[in-house]
Scaffold this motif. Sequence first.
Motif, PDB file in Angstrom:
ATOM      1  N   PHE A  86       0.795  -1.235   0.000  1.00  0.00           N
ATOM      2  CA  PHE A  86       0.000   0.000   0.000  1.00  0.00           C
ATOM      3  C   PHE A  86       0.830   1.289   0.000  1.00  0.00           C
ATOM      4  N   ASN A  87       1.863   1.354   0.873  1.00  0.00           N
ATOM      5  CA  ASN A  87       2.715   2.548   0.923  1.00  0.00           C
ATOM      6  C   ASN A  87       1.951   3.847   1.151  1.00  0.00           C
ATOM      7  N   LEU A  88       0.921   3.824   1.989  1.00  0.00           N
ATOM      8  CA  LEU A  88       0.242   5.081   2.332  1.00  0.00           C
ATOM      9  C   LEU A  88       1.089   5.813   3.366  1.00  0.00           C
ATOM     10  N   PHE A  89       0.887   7.129   3.461  1.00  0.00           N
ATOM     11  CA  PHE A  89       1.593   7.902   4.487  1.00  0.00           C
ATOM     12  C   PHE A  89       0.817   7.727   5.794  1.00  0.00           C
ATOM     13  N   PRO A  90       1.415   7.064   6.794  1.00  0.00           N
ATOM     14  CA  PRO A  90       0.645   6.700   7.998  1.00  0.00           C
ATOM     15  C   PRO A  90       0.207   7.894   8.832  1.00  0.00           C
ATOM     16  N   HIS A  91       0.972   8.978   8.763  1.00  0.00           N
ATOM     17  CA  HIS A  91       0.652  10.145   9.601  1.00  0.00           C
ATOM     18  C   HIS A  91      -0.284  11.121   8.897  1.00  0.00           C
ATOM     19  N   LYS A  93      -4.160  11.605   7.050  1.00  0.00           N
ATOM     20  CA  LYS A  93      -5.479  10.996   6.908  1.00  0.00           C
ATOM     21  C   LYS A  93      -5.683  10.500   5.478  1.00  0.00           C
ATOM     22  N   VAL A  94      -6.687   9.657   5.322  1.00  0.00           N
ATOM     23  CA  VAL A  94      -7.001   9.081   4.018  1.00  0.00           C
ATOM     24  C   VAL A  94      -7.158  10.171   2.951  1.00  0.00           C
ATOM     25  N   GLY A  95      -7.952  11.173   3.255  1.00  0.00           N
ATOM     26  CA  GLY A  95      -8.196  12.255   2.301  1.00  0.00           C
ATOM     27  C   GLY A  95      -6.912  12.966   1.911  1.00  0.00           C
ATOM     28  N   GLU A  96      -6.041  13.167   2.909  1.00  0.00           N
ATOM     29  CA  GLU A  96      -4.771  13.864   2.644  1.00  0.00           C
ATOM     30  C   GLU A  96      -3.826  13.000   1.828  1.00  0.00           C
ATOM     31  N   MET A 126     -14.648   4.609  -0.748  1.00  0.00           N
ATOM     32  CA  MET A 126     -13.924   4.846   0.498  1.00  0.00           C
ATOM     33  C   MET A 126     -14.153   6.262   1.042  1.00  0.00           C
ATOM     34  N   LEU A 127     -15.157   6.941   0.509  1.00  0.00           N
ATOM     35  CA  LEU A 127     -15.373   8.338   0.910  1.00  0.00           C
ATOM     36  C   LEU A 127     -15.681   8.467   2.402  1.00  0.00           C
ATOM     37  N   ASP A 128     -16.364   7.469   2.945  1.00  0.00           N
ATOM     38  CA  ASP A 128     -16.712   7.541   4.375  1.00  0.00           C
ATOM     39  C   ASP A 128     -15.481   7.451   5.292  1.00  0.00           C
ATOM     40  N   LYS A 129     -14.324   7.095   4.751  1.00  0.00           N
ATOM     41  CA  LYS A 129     -13.108   6.988   5.577  1.00  0.00           C
ATOM     42  C   LYS A 129     -12.190   8.195   5.409  1.00  0.00           C
ATOM     43  N   LEU A 130     -12.702   9.222   4.769  1.00  0.00           N
ATOM     44  CA  LEU A 130     -11.925  10.432   4.455  1.00  0.00           C
ATOM     45  C   LEU A 130     -11.044  10.922   5.598  1.00  0.00           C
ATOM     46  N   ASN A 131     -11.583  10.941   6.808  1.00  0.00           N
ATOM     47  CA  ASN A 131     -10.848  11.513   7.941  1.00  0.00           C
ATOM     48  C   ASN A 131     -10.218  10.490   8.870  1.00  0.00           C
ATOM     49  N   GLN A 132     -10.126   9.257   8.401  1.00  0.00           N
ATOM     50  CA  GLN A 132      -9.477   8.205   9.188  1.00  0.00           C
ATOM     51  C   GLN A 132      -7.983   8.165   8.856  1.00  0.00           C
ATOM     52  N   PRO A 134      -4.725   5.716   7.955  1.00  0.00           N
ATOM     53  CA  PRO A 134      -4.587   4.429   7.274  1.00  0.00           C
ATOM     54  C   PRO A 134      -4.563   3.220   8.216  1.00  0.00           C
ATOM     55  N   ASN A 135      -3.917   3.374   9.374  1.00  0.00           N
ATOM     56  CA  ASN A 135      -3.821   2.235  10.297  1.00  0.00           C
ATOM     57  C   ASN A 135      -5.165   1.740  10.796  1.00  0.00           C
ATOM     58  N   ASN A 136      -6.186   2.590  10.723  1.00  0.00           N
ATOM     59  CA  ASN A 136      -7.517   2.178  11.184  1.00  0.00           C
ATOM     60  C   ASN A 136      -8.333   1.500  10.089  1.00  0.00           C
ATOM     61  N   LEU A 137      -7.700   1.265   8.956  1.00  0.00           N
ATOM     62  CA  LEU A 137      -8.399   0.645   7.826  1.00  0.00           C
ATOM     63  C   LEU A 137      -7.924  -0.797   7.635  1.00  0.00           C
ATOM     64  N   SER A 138      -8.786  -1.617   7.065  1.00  0.00           N
ATOM     65  CA  SER A 138      -8.350  -2.976   6.708  1.00  0.00           C
ATOM     66  C   SER A 138      -7.351  -2.885   5.561  1.00  0.00           C
ATOM     67  N   GLY A 139      -6.611  -3.957   5.336  1.00  0.00           N
ATOM     68  CA  GLY A 139      -5.646  -3.974   4.242  1.00  0.00           C
ATOM     69  C   GLY A 139      -6.304  -3.701   2.894  1.00  0.00           C
ATOM     70  N   GLY A 140      -7.477  -4.279   2.698  1.00  0.00           N
ATOM     71  CA  GLY A 140      -8.187  -4.093   1.432  1.00  0.00           C
ATOM     72  C   GLY A 140      -8.599  -2.634   1.249  1.00  0.00           C
ATOM     73  N   GLN A 141      -9.037  -2.023   2.355  1.00  0.00           N
ATOM     74  CA  GLN A 141      -9.432  -0.612   2.294  1.00  0.00           C
ATOM     75  C   GLN A 141      -8.212   0.266   2.023  1.00  0.00           C
ATOM     76  N   GLN A 142      -7.102  -0.053   2.679  1.00  0.00           N
ATOM     77  CA  GLN A 142      -5.879   0.730   2.442  1.00  0.00           C
ATOM     78  C   GLN A 142      -5.458   0.623   0.983  1.00  0.00           C
ATOM     79  N   GLN A 143      -5.604  -0.580   0.436  1.00  0.00           N
ATOM     80  CA  GLN A 143      -5.201  -0.758  -0.952  1.00  0.00           C
ATOM     81  C   GLN A 143      -6.098   0.051  -1.879  1.00  0.00           C
ATOM     82  N   ARG A 144      -7.397   0.136  -1.554  1.00  0.00           N
ATOM     83  CA  ARG A 144      -8.290   0.929  -2.403  1.00  0.00           C
ATOM     84  C   ARG A 144      -7.966   2.417  -2.312  1.00  0.00           C
TER      85      ARG A 144
END
Length: 244
Positions: A86-91, A93-96, A126-132, A134-144
Amino acid sequence: MGEKIIEVCNLSKSYGDTQVLKALNMQIEKGEVVAIIGSSGSGKSTLVRCIAGLENIDGGKIMLRGQRISGTKSTNGKVGMVFQNFNLFPHYKVGENVSMPLKTVLKYSDEEAEEKSRTMLDRVHMLDKLNQYPNNLSGGQQQRVAIARALALGPEVMIFDEPTSSLDPELSHEVFETISDLAKEGQTMLIVTHQINAVRRFATRMVFLSKGNIEVEGTPDYIFNQSKNYDLKHFLKQVSFEDI
Ligand SMILES: Nc1ncnc2c1ncn2[C@@H]1O[C@H](COP(=O)(O)OP(=O)(O)OP(=O)(O)O)[C@@H](O)[C@H]1O
Ligand SMILES: [Mg+2]
């Protein structure tokens, strides 16, 4: 003949004494969904990393819509890449995570970037996770989210390297659904995966890599039912046990 998006010409790549790719040629046309298959160590990741500009190449060239991209480093989002982890930035939020590259790479204003981020997250549900985070998401959600982030930059081609290999089967299924939706929308894609039964449903072409080159390529039907290539048949027999 469709419009050529990617042209790989005589691509060679070695790591030390190991030649991984040997004068490999490959073309990808607009709207094609190309699955790259082959045994571990056959050079699948190396090939897509070269196309994404993440590796130096030793010989040949790689063109994006007729412009040389090998050796130029940044493709400015024109080649989108989604990785196994996934390589999301953990610090952030999803939207950012989605809006940031729009600002840094494409120079969007804050408002434009946020609006585009919402649109892209909505597209992968994944719009409902905008302000979460990444660590609070499932792997599948992080990948999306990672897919939305790459897609937001308007890539000519999206590259996936084993996008589901760290996911449970159920989450893996939801990520393949997202990728399959993109295929239906005509997004040009290059997908490396061992889950050959999942990609054969929507791949327009499958490419079997062996000994540093393309050994067999064709439609999923050709790959699975028609080719008599011994190495391919052996490979398919092996993976079909793992890929249920
Ligand atoms: N950074 C590196 N340094 C040295 N050797 C490397 C490097 N990356 C890959 N290789 C070697 O290049 C070959 C091809 O590796 P690559 O990762 O492209 O294979 P792959 O087909 O993606 O395999 P897998 O299915 O296991 O992901 C292997 O022999 C590997 O050990
Ligand atoms: Mg790999």
